[in-house]
Motif scaffolding. Structure first.
Motif, mmCIF file in Angstrom:
data_model
loop_
_atom_site.group_PDB
_atom_site.id
_atom_site.type_symbol
_atom_site.label_atom_id
_atom_site.label_comp_id
_atom_site.label_asym_id
_atom_site.label_seq_id
_atom_site.Cartn_x
_atom_site.Cartn_y
_atom_site.Cartn_z
ATOM 1 N N LEU A 118 0.838 -1.207 0.000
ATOM 2 C CA LEU A 118 0.000 0.000 0.000
ATOM 3 C C LEU A 118 0.869 1.253 0.000
ATOM 4 C CD1 LEU A 118 -2.848 -0.946 2.519
ATOM 5 C CD2 LEU A 118 -3.172 -0.192 0.155
ATOM 6 N N GLY A 154 2.836 1.480 -3.431
ATOM 7 C CA GLY A 154 1.924 1.804 -4.522
ATOM 8 C C GLY A 154 1.401 3.222 -4.422
ATOM 9 N N ALA A 155 1.082 3.640 -3.208
ATOM 10 C CA ALA A 155 0.594 5.008 -3.018
ATOM 11 C C ALA A 155 1.676 6.017 -3.356
ATOM 12 C CB ALA A 155 0.109 5.199 -1.584
ATOM 13 N N LEU A 182 1.554 6.497 -7.157
ATOM 14 C CA LEU A 182 0.393 7.268 -7.601
ATOM 15 C C LEU A 182 0.489 8.718 -7.161
ATOM 16 C CD1 LEU A 182 -2.465 4.676 -6.927
ATOM 17 C CD2 LEU A 182 -1.316 5.208 -9.079
ATOM 18 N N GLU A 237 -3.802 12.241 -2.345
ATOM 19 C CA GLU A 237 -5.074 11.524 -2.222
ATOM 20 C C GLU A 237 -4.881 10.014 -2.035
ATOM 21 O OE1 GLU A 237 -7.475 11.737 -5.720
ATOM 22 O OE2 GLU A 237 -9.283 10.971 -4.732
ATOM 23 N N SER A 238 -4.001 9.432 -2.827
ATOM 24 C CA SER A 238 -3.810 7.984 -2.744
ATOM 25 C C SER A 238 -3.183 7.568 -1.415
ATOM 26 C CB SER A 238 -2.922 7.508 -3.893
ATOM 27 O OG SER A 238 -3.568 7.685 -5.131
ATOM 28 N N ALA A 288 -5.922 7.535 1.160
ATOM 29 C CA ALA A 288 -6.763 6.350 0.986
ATOM 30 C C ALA A 288 -6.032 5.085 1.446
ATOM 31 C CB ALA A 288 -7.179 6.215 -0.477
ATOM 32 N N ALA A 289 -4.748 4.995 1.091
ATOM 33 C CA ALA A 289 -3.959 3.818 1.474
ATOM 34 C C ALA A 289 -3.836 3.725 2.991
ATOM 35 C CB ALA A 289 -2.577 3.880 0.829
ATOM 36 N N ALA A 305 -7.047 2.360 4.408
ATOM 37 C CA ALA A 305 -7.147 0.921 4.157
ATOM 38 C C ALA A 305 -6.222 0.143 5.087
ATOM 39 C CB ALA A 305 -6.797 0.625 2.701
#
Lengths: 195, 195
Positions: free
Chosen positions: A156, A159-160, A163, A171-172, A175-176, A179
DNA sequence: GTCTATACTTTGATAGAC
DNA sequence: GTCTATCAAAGTATAGAC
């Protein structure tokens, strides 16, 4: 510890983080380090590859210590994880999205092109994963589940980072982080319910 | 569509995926494409950067179509997501971890070094995110939550690609797939409970 | 350990004949 | 549109004096 050798490692770490391995030339490293060819090849007879290996290891250790410091200073696991992701988002924003994962770019570059360096990046990630797993186990999660959760947390985060850097938006990462907390929270509840 | 121009784009796409932007030389592109300098600069007057922009866009579209095909051929959303992550793991294993995300390496390389190409990578990711969001909305999840979930799914996929390629193991992709299904499953349940 | 100088290769890109 | 030849710059690496 501000001798030539350390300057070379620290300067190269910054360049690798921003540009990656292939785009970072030795001449730029030397220029930014105020060093000479002779110094580099004296301290690193193996040239760029040996320097890169040491830089990847050093960057990996430094980032692990940073994350551990944030995590361990929190009152509980979920707060710790929250603050790791929040800290990553803040750093991205504070640096105009220049400072993210210190080794991700290089890791992708070498994954299929340089087996020795690929192994070094694998060792760094492995160390991060062990560190996270230890902390989740200490929080009461069984080892297998803790390891799997840590893989998810690191994925996470990585990957974030990609992005966020591409979009120049946090933003990512937000969100990550949500999660990550939700997933670990679920695991903690089922650990309490089924110890 | 197997003319010189298309060969250049397709060959470069493969090289970018494996080596990244900086490590891929124009001479290697020409050699692998059986093309000449004059052809490249005829079709891409902007040189390497223009070619790179088109390759990133083409790779982004191709990968999006691949994922959409897998997702849409599944009987339901959770199965679709499962198969996207399983497919990624299978491809990694089948290619000795050479074929992962087609643009991640380049995206990280250009994020802080080439503003024009950074925007192109951002547009690709944005398109992927829209595609995923559409599908989650169609499954009954409200737009805001669907977008947030998609960011998480893409982050999981991208992060797992990095870890899998470095470790030469699909363990992270398996874990990421489980997490993806769990998270979307939760969202579907609360959508049904609170429509 | 550090200095200057240099060797050799590869890079991205262009010129001009055809 | 394609061919050969070539450019200037940057790439990694080394030699030898100090």
């Amino acid at each position: 510890m501000n001798d030539t050798r350390n300057r070379l490692v620290n300067v190269t770490a910054v360049l690798f983080q921003r540009q990656g391995l292939a785009a970072t030339g030795i001449k730029q490293i030397l220029s930014d380090s105020n060093a000479q060819f002779s110094s580099l090849y004296h301290h690193f007879p193996g040239g760029k590859e040996q320097l890169a290996a040491e830089v990847i290891r050093a960057s990996g250790i430094r980032y692990q210590e940073l994350v551990e410091a944030v995590w361990d200073s929190a009152p509980d696991v979920l707060t710790g994880i929250t603050q790791v992701f929040e800290g990553a988002a803040e750093t991205l924003e504070a640096t105009d999205f220049a400072v993210a994962c210190p080794i991700a770019t290089v890791a992708l570059e070498v994954a299929t092109t340089n087996e020795e360096l690929r192994v070094v990046t694998a060792e760094v990630f492995s160390s991060w994963i062990s560190s996270g797993t230890d902390r989740l186990v200490a929080a009461g999660i069984d080892l297998t589940r803790a390891r799997s959760l840590t893989l998810i947390l690191v994925a996470l985060l990585e990957g974030a980072f990609i992005l966020c850097q591409a979009a120049k938006s946090t933003e990512s990462m937000i969100a990550a982080g949500s999660a990550a907390v939700a997933i670990v929270s679920d695991a903690l509840e089922s650990s309490v319910a089924d110890p």
